[in-house]
Design a protein around this motif. Sequence first.
Motif: not given
Lengths: 353, 450
Positions: A208-209, A296-298
């Motif tokens: 993530n991130g 999905a994470p950005h």
Amino acid sequence: MTTSNPASGTRHAARAARRAAGPAPAVGPDSTSGESPTRSVPVIAEGLETPAGGRRRRGPSERNRPLWMLIPGGVLMVIVIIVPLLLGIYMSFLDLDQYTLRQWIEAPFIGVANYIEAVSQTNLFHGVWLSVSYSFIATVIAMPIGIAAAVATQNAFKGRALVRSVFLIPYVLPSFVVATVWRTMFQPGSIIDKAFHVFGADPGLFLNGPNTYWTLVFVQIWASWPFIYLLALAGLQAVDHEVHEAAALDGALWWKKLRYVVFPYLRGPISLAFIIGMLNHINNFTLPFVLFGIPAPHDVELLPVLTYVTSFQSFRFGLSAAMAVVSLILIAIPLFIYLRVVKLDDAEQGGRK
Amino acid sequence: MRFGTKASLAAIATAAALALSACGSGSSSSSSSGAVNGAGKTLDVLVGVNTAYPQQQKQWMSDTAAKFQQQTGATLKFETFTSANEELTRIQTSVVSGQGPDVYALGTTFTPTAYSTGAFKVLSDSDWSKIGGKDRFNQAALGISGPDQSHLIGVPFASRPFVMAYNKTLLQAAGIDKPATSWDDLATQAKKLTDPAKGQYGMAIAYKDNFDPWKYIWGMSVQAGNPLVDGKTAKLDDPTVKTAYSTYFGWLTKDKVVNPASVGWTNSQALADFASGKDAYFLMTSSGSIPTLDKSALKDQWDYALMPTVAPGQTSDKAGSNSAASILSGDNLVVANYSKNQDLAFAYINLVTSKDEQLNYQKIFGDLPANADALASLDSAPHMAALTQAAKESKATPFTGAWSDIQLDLLNVVVQSIPDLSSGNVSDSSLNSRISDAQNKAQQSLNRAK
């Protein structure tokens, strides 16, 4: 290839080798100094197909060809490729969603509204940018790895077959398995996280991130370098034994031999590997999907994931068709330029590399 | 479309399949009365693969097929799908081409979407009578079978209500005699139960799960009186939603009652952690966790309880007629409109929703019966009290084709917040902007809903 001095020796070697190998070089020693020696080898048919005058003269092999025999293949092409493509484009003009899917032919025609929405209200450009940039980075990094592996296993040594098989493991594993294994390893508190902590570094989250982008690049490289390796290996097989011999006779050491004798042979296969690799990466859905899940994470909202969500979570088939068409255009333009530049689609590539 | 995506390819291939198959065939239902005579016919049923019990499922299928043949003379053919994605694709292909399985087992949350395609049969009174009437079923389970009582497409088949598991030993050691019934109390209890030095935490939460997070947000909002969708209006910008998110994130950032590693956990990982005895509560679990827990070190030391039904900051449950102890979750059976074997289809549904068959299914797979009698008979079985109660107090998510989108928007807020969550602070401003983003998208989807 440049015209620097050290090159001349090897060029002689290559030329000598070619003479030994067969087709006579039609290009004089002093012309086309900017081209690599191997590229200047004309295939006989080439002379017939592209005469300098510009007007095509039909060679004997082109006269009275039974072109009608292509019809079955042509029909198949139309059914398999053209019809779905046109249907896709047609769909992109329809307000096609879960409510109209059942009678999709009757779905309301809404013109370019889907395109306007795709461009203005979705993360399409973000997705295209992420897809293309990540594919490019992964391909560029995988390339030297693959070539190095191919060169390293070119000469016979004990256990070479084993090493070559091991190299292929990442390529043989299904994408799903690769992604699952890496996802497990990238978990917070899992093995990779701990390894970083041993060195006192806190990398943050991998799944993530912002790190996700590089996680994806890394796993993609891991999974796809054997493909470059395979094509490079194929290219190396095409280097005649005499070329190596001649280069050795001329006293070329390993690096010069590699740089000026072997690499030019690899140019074709590698340009091909580059483009196929890029397209494979751009189209890769399984890897990001399994690694990061939906939504999905950005930072990894890639094109395939975006289209998938639009189609199969939001059921906006018309919109997703429009997105696919827009991204097709966005990706086809650089692709076309690339194909022109490296001349992969030239007839001469068909024959001897 | 070579450079497009697999997803769009699939959609297009589907469309092409339709074009080439010349629009399928007209459907006509058989007109037999009384006992269905299906000799020589084949009924095609699509069900999900049960990855936890593959062998048992094969056995169940062949047993059921044998019984079905005995009753109707028809052959029963099961087809399976392995993922929600595959299920969707199958349904879409069949919907477009007008041919495919006769009966589908659908997840409850997917039922509104299936309804909106109009491809499945709305059950008439006479259809209901063929399967024993509506009264045969747990009434709460009918909550997501259709938009209203007279337009039901789904026949409840199995329930998977959500409850929380708790570790009796840890609760006893902390002097807690009863699991909390409000979210505020739960947080207070969890604080008492947390001891990071021992690696012990109050709750196991699966922040990275692909489904769990939105269920918390939905539940807490509904319990505070906000059903998230009001007719055609999305209400994600309501303060109750923000409170729900803040509470959900706060367990990690403010209360510090969950393991920081849980930002990477899916539901099964959270379960594994709970099963190892490190957490006092494990929320959002279902009967599927019984086998794992009974085989774990916790054997005999755990039980289920209803999840809190009083929203954060509230003093009473405001969910209305039916308290939202759990989302209504499970499987519905739907009959395709194009099916030529509709009578057989209802005969099949009648068979598998009968009390004995439902109890048998529960015994094998753990899913609760949708049959009311069967459910009632389970009350006293070990661990079943809370589950059966939750099945009766389940509340359906809003019945709109836009729900799958809204669910995704709710989940997306959590996904994008995880990096902040991991660093220990989800700032108010970023949470606000993510929620308002979700609100806009949800409203857009609702605007499209027909």
